[in-house]
Design a protein around this motif. Structure first.
Motif, PDB file in Angstrom:
ATOM      1  N   THR A 143      -7.406 -27.945  48.843  1.00 28.28           N
ATOM      2  CA  THR A 143      -7.002 -28.942  47.279  1.00 28.28           C
ATOM      3  C   THR A 143      -7.347 -28.306  45.939  1.00 28.28           C
ATOM      4  N   ASN A 144      -8.188 -27.646  46.439  1.00 28.80           N
ATOM      5  CA  ASN A 144      -8.637 -27.079  45.017  1.00 28.80           C
ATOM      6  C   ASN A 144      -7.851 -25.951  43.924  1.00 28.80           C
ATOM      7  N   LEU A 145      -7.138 -25.468  45.504  1.00 28.28           N
ATOM      8  CA  LEU A 145      -6.422 -24.428  45.391  1.00 28.28           C
ATOM      9  C   LEU A 145      -4.690 -25.246  44.779  1.00 28.28           C
ATOM     10  N   ALA A 146      -4.636 -25.872  45.157  1.00 27.37           N
ATOM     11  CA  ALA A 146      -3.008 -26.943  44.165  1.00 27.37           C
ATOM     12  C   ALA A 146      -3.765 -27.294  43.016  1.00 27.37           C
ATOM     13  N   HIS A 147      -4.358 -27.610  42.553  1.00 29.60           N
ATOM     14  CA  HIS A 147      -5.058 -28.436  41.339  1.00 29.60           C
ATOM     15  C   HIS A 147      -5.214 -26.735  40.187  1.00 29.60           C
ATOM     16  N   ASN A 202       0.525 -30.021  50.347  1.00 31.20           N
ATOM     17  CA  ASN A 202       0.999 -30.472  51.608  1.00 31.20           C
ATOM     18  C   ASN A 202       0.132 -30.601  52.956  1.00 31.20           C
ATOM     19  N   PHE A 203      -0.868 -28.790  52.250  1.00 26.37           N
ATOM     20  CA  PHE A 203      -1.652 -28.798  53.194  1.00 26.37           C
ATOM     21  C   PHE A 203      -2.656 -29.311  53.231  1.00 26.37           C
ATOM     22  N   SER A 204      -3.276 -30.205  51.799  1.00 23.69           N
ATOM     23  CA  SER A 204      -4.303 -30.929  51.724  1.00 23.69           C
ATOM     24  C   SER A 204      -4.380 -32.377  52.766  1.00 23.69           C
ATOM     25  N   ASP A 254      -9.711 -36.521  57.082  1.00 24.02           N
ATOM     26  CA  ASP A 254     -10.859 -37.003  55.901  1.00 24.02           C
ATOM     27  C   ASP A 254      -9.613 -36.118  54.653  1.00 24.02           C
ATOM     28  N   ALA A 255      -8.387 -36.169  54.900  1.00 28.48           N
ATOM     29  CA  ALA A 255      -7.979 -35.904  53.274  1.00 28.48           C
ATOM     30  C   ALA A 255      -8.341 -36.717  52.160  1.00 28.48           C
ATOM     31  N   PRO A 256      -8.199 -36.089  51.181  1.00 27.43           N
ATOM     32  CA  PRO A 256      -9.080 -37.176  50.204  1.00 27.43           C
ATOM     33  C   PRO A 256      -7.866 -37.698  49.114  1.00 27.43           C
ATOM     34  N   MET A 259       3.487 -42.206  51.840  1.00 25.25           N
ATOM     35  CA  MET A 259       1.830 -40.974  50.893  1.00 25.25           C
ATOM     36  C   MET A 259       0.683 -41.959  49.891  1.00 25.25           C
ATOM     37  N   TYR A 260       1.924 -42.499  49.398  1.00 19.33           N
ATOM     38  CA  TYR A 260       1.001 -43.836  48.678  1.00 19.33           C
ATOM     39  C   TYR A 260       0.471 -44.751  50.042  1.00 19.33           C
ATOM     40  N   ALA A 261       0.533 -45.212  50.694  1.00 15.07           N
ATOM     41  CA  ALA A 261       0.079 -46.123  51.609  1.00 15.07           C
ATOM     42  C   ALA A 261      -0.976 -45.618  52.922  1.00 15.07           C
ATOM     43  N   GLN A 262      -0.805 -44.400  52.450  1.00 13.35           N
ATOM     44  CA  GLN A 262      -1.878 -44.161  52.811  1.00 13.35           C
ATOM     45  C   GLN A 262      -3.405 -43.786  52.147  1.00 13.35           C
ATOM     46  N   ALA A 263      -3.234 -43.436  50.525  1.00 10.95           N
ATOM     47  CA  ALA A 263      -3.999 -43.885  49.696  1.00 10.95           C
ATOM     48  C   ALA A 263      -4.692 -44.857  49.234  1.00 10.95           C
ATOM     49  N   ALA A 264      -3.741 -45.812  49.819  1.00 12.86           N
ATOM     50  CA  ALA A 264      -4.613 -46.966  49.754  1.00 12.86           C
ATOM     51  C   ALA A 264      -5.239 -47.269  50.667  1.00 12.86           C
ATOM     52  N   LEU A 265      -4.823 -47.510  51.963  1.00 12.80           N
ATOM     53  CA  LEU A 265      -5.794 -47.363  53.248  1.00 12.80           C
ATOM     54  C   LEU A 265      -6.956 -46.362  53.274  1.00 12.80           C
TER      55      LEU A 265
END
Length: 130
Positions: free
Chosen positions: A1-5, A28-30, A35-37, A65-71
């Protein structure tokens, strides 16, 4: 995730050392981590929504993806789902069920929108002190 940033913030370094599409690749790897952020799901949702470099738009994956973030409790996920509905995207019933949105609301987009916005911290009804 840090690398993506880092890929987002320093595209010049990313191209030189990490190659093409590193933003897509590392976010995508993240999302495949345990327990992905939730912000990684939001980023991937955005990348699927807008498309990215040689990746085409995919609204179905954006919704997922948005639904998973909401969950995961991220109110931005609920907000983004509501915006998709306002733009005419249909959220599949199984995703609404997964989000525990009452099945009686499924036939009415306005009711679904209200439920999604209520779960989002971005939508708060005006409250006046007495």
């Amino acid at each position: 995730t840090n690398l993506a940033h880092i890929c987002e913030e320093r595209p010049d370094l990313a191209r030189r050392y990490l190659g093409v599409n590193c933003v897509w690749r590392y976010y995508n790897f993240s999302v495949f981590q345990i327990d992905a952020p939730s912000f990684a799901y939001l980023k991937m949702g955005d990348l699927y929504y807008y498309g990215h470099q040689n990746q085409s738009q995919d609204l179905e994956l954006s919704v997922q993806m948005y639904a998973q973030a909401a969950l995961d409790g991220d109110s931005q996920g609920f907000f983004n789902l509501a915006l998709l509905i306002e733009e005419g995207t249909i959220i599949p019933h199984h995703i609404l069920d997964f989000l525990e949105i009452d099945s009686t609301l499924h036939s009415n987009n306005i009711s679904i929108l209200q439920e999604l916005y209520e779960r989002s911290t971005f939508w708060e009804p005006f409250c006046y002190p007495y």
